[in-house]
Motif scaffolding. Structure first.
Motif, mmCIF file in Angstrom:
data_model
loop_
_atom_site.group_PDB
_atom_site.id
_atom_site.type_symbol
_atom_site.label_atom_id
_atom_site.label_comp_id
_atom_site.label_asym_id
_atom_site.label_seq_id
_atom_site.Cartn_x
_atom_site.Cartn_y
_atom_site.Cartn_z
ATOM 1 N N ASP A 147 70.139 73.756 8.065
ATOM 2 C CA ASP A 147 69.185 74.720 7.525
ATOM 3 C C ASP A 147 69.953 75.846 6.860
ATOM 4 N N LEU A 148 69.639 76.098 5.586
ATOM 5 C CA LEU A 148 70.376 77.069 4.783
ATOM 6 C C LEU A 148 69.462 78.160 4.258
ATOM 7 N N SER A 149 69.999 79.386 4.194
ATOM 8 C CA SER A 149 69.234 80.497 3.648
ATOM 9 C C SER A 149 70.037 81.197 2.559
ATOM 10 N N LEU A 150 69.313 81.885 1.709
ATOM 11 C CA LEU A 150 69.892 82.642 0.608
ATOM 12 C C LEU A 150 69.310 84.038 0.665
ATOM 13 N N ASN A 151 70.192 85.028 0.821
ATOM 14 C CA ASN A 151 69.745 86.429 0.940
ATOM 15 C C ASN A 151 68.696 86.602 2.033
ATOM 16 N N GLY A 152 68.904 85.923 3.158
ATOM 17 C CA GLY A 152 68.000 86.047 4.297
ATOM 18 C C GLY A 152 66.734 85.213 4.201
ATOM 19 N N LYS A 174 77.952 70.086 2.373
ATOM 20 C CA LYS A 174 77.938 71.310 3.179
ATOM 21 C C LYS A 174 78.883 72.341 2.563
ATOM 22 N N HIS A 175 80.073 71.911 2.187
ATOM 23 C CA HIS A 175 81.036 72.805 1.529
ATOM 24 C C HIS A 175 80.452 73.353 0.218
ATOM 25 N N PHE A 176 79.868 72.489 -0.595
ATOM 26 C CA PHE A 176 79.315 72.895 -1.891
ATOM 27 C C PHE A 176 78.225 73.946 -1.718
ATOM 28 N N TYR A 177 77.264 73.685 -0.845
ATOM 29 C CA TYR A 177 76.133 74.598 -0.689
ATOM 30 C C TYR A 177 76.499 75.900 0.027
ATOM 31 N N THR A 178 77.491 75.876 0.905
ATOM 32 C CA THR A 178 77.861 77.098 1.625
ATOM 33 C C THR A 178 79.028 77.840 0.970
ATOM 34 N N ARG A 179 80.082 77.137 0.619
ATOM 35 C CA ARG A 179 81.280 77.795 0.088
ATOM 36 C C ARG A 179 81.214 78.076 -1.408
ATOM 37 N N ILE A 180 80.515 77.225 -2.163
ATOM 38 C CA ILE A 180 80.453 77.421 -3.621
ATOM 39 C C ILE A 180 79.158 78.131 -4.018
ATOM 40 N N PHE A 205 75.226 79.760 0.247
ATOM 41 C CA PHE A 205 74.151 79.765 1.227
ATOM 42 C C PHE A 205 74.706 80.052 2.617
ATOM 43 N N ASP A 206 73.890 80.685 3.452
ATOM 44 C CA ASP A 206 74.245 80.932 4.845
ATOM 45 C C ASP A 206 73.671 79.816 5.707
ATOM 46 N N ILE A 207 74.397 79.450 6.750
ATOM 47 C CA ILE A 207 73.927 78.433 7.688
ATOM 48 C C ILE A 207 73.058 79.110 8.743
ATOM 49 N N TYR A 248 65.126 81.568 4.176
ATOM 50 C CA TYR A 248 65.320 80.142 4.445
ATOM 51 C C TYR A 248 64.829 79.352 3.249
ATOM 52 N N CYS A 249 65.655 78.416 2.719
ATOM 53 C CA CYS A 249 65.163 77.691 1.552
ATOM 54 C C CYS A 249 65.625 76.250 1.405
ATOM 55 N N ILE A 250 66.700 75.813 2.043
ATOM 56 C CA ILE A 250 67.143 74.428 1.869
ATOM 57 C C ILE A 250 67.394 73.772 3.213
ATOM 58 N N GLU A 251 66.908 72.524 3.337
ATOM 59 C CA GLU A 251 67.276 71.642 4.441
ATOM 60 C C GLU A 251 68.181 70.581 3.834
ATOM 61 N N LEU A 252 69.405 70.519 4.300
ATOM 62 C CA LEU A 252 70.351 69.513 3.827
ATOM 63 C C LEU A 252 70.459 68.429 4.894
ATOM 64 N N PHE A 253 70.147 67.195 4.516
ATOM 65 C CA PHE A 253 70.158 66.069 5.445
ATOM 66 C C PHE A 253 71.262 65.086 5.079
ATOM 67 N N SER A 254 71.785 64.429 6.096
ATOM 68 C CA SER A 254 72.642 63.263 5.889
ATOM 69 C C SER A 254 71.974 62.094 6.594
ATOM 70 N N PHE A 255 72.041 60.938 5.975
ATOM 71 C CA PHE A 255 71.562 59.704 6.596
ATOM 72 C C PHE A 255 72.586 58.629 6.288
ATOM 73 N N PRO A 256 72.732 57.637 7.159
ATOM 74 C CA PRO A 256 73.674 56.563 6.865
ATOM 75 C C PRO A 256 73.236 55.792 5.612
ATOM 76 N N ASP A 257 74.125 55.658 4.658
ATOM 77 C CA ASP A 257 73.907 54.851 3.451
ATOM 78 C C ASP A 257 72.598 55.132 2.709
ATOM 79 N N PRO A 258 72.338 56.374 2.302
ATOM 80 C CA PRO A 258 71.119 56.623 1.527
ATOM 81 C C PRO A 258 71.237 55.986 0.143
ATOM 82 N N PRO A 259 70.120 55.569 -0.444
ATOM 83 C CA PRO A 259 70.196 54.989 -1.793
ATOM 84 C C PRO A 259 70.618 56.057 -2.807
#
Length: 129
Positions: free
Chosen positions: A47-52, A21-27, A30-32, A54-65
């Motif tokens: 859900d993240l957008s760039l210049n208005g 979340k920090h990487f995609y928003t702060r670095i 992207f806007d949340i 919408y383009c990325i869905e960032l998911f977390s799941f327990p223990d993804p491969p």
């Protein structure tokens, strides 16, 4: 008849939600648009957008491969973002601690490009327009 109009979004599963979340928003900047915790799945969806746009869905799941392939394997190779000034863009990302490959020139277009990785080693390309 052409049914496809544009890419709607890219879905990314991360191993460390707060770090990504920090990487995609702060670095990357992207806007949340929306952040949801789904208790039944023990999962965040950001859900993240760039210049208005919408383009990325960032998911977390327990223990993804772990990511099992490099860019030249079958499947999604990388995501790419356009930049106007490659030198300014690479200087900015380096100032944020991002390690970039050497800038190269596309032999067909003459445009500059480089790669770096997100916190889970997903390849990301910067391509000068």
């Amino acid at each position: 008849m052409q049914f496809l109009k544009s890419v709607h979004h890219i879905a990314i599963i991360c191993s460390d939600y707060e770090k990504s979340k920090h990487f995609y928003t702060r670095i990357l900047g992207f806007d949340i648009d929306r952040e949801v915790y789904r208790e039944a799945r023990k999962s965040y969806k950001l859900d993240l957008s760039l210049n208005g746009q919408y383009c990325i869905e960032l998911f977390s799941f327990p223990d993804p491969p772990k990511r099992t392939s490099q860019p030249e394997a079958c499947g999604l190779r990388h995501i790419a973002f356009q930049v106007e000034d490659m030198e300014a863009a690479t200087a900015y990302f380096e100032s944020k601690g991002v390690t970039l490959e050497a800038v190269r020139t596309d032999e067909f277009t003459g445009k500059k490009f480089t790669f770096f990785a997100d916190p889970d080693d997903l390849p990301i390309e910067l391509y000068q327009i």
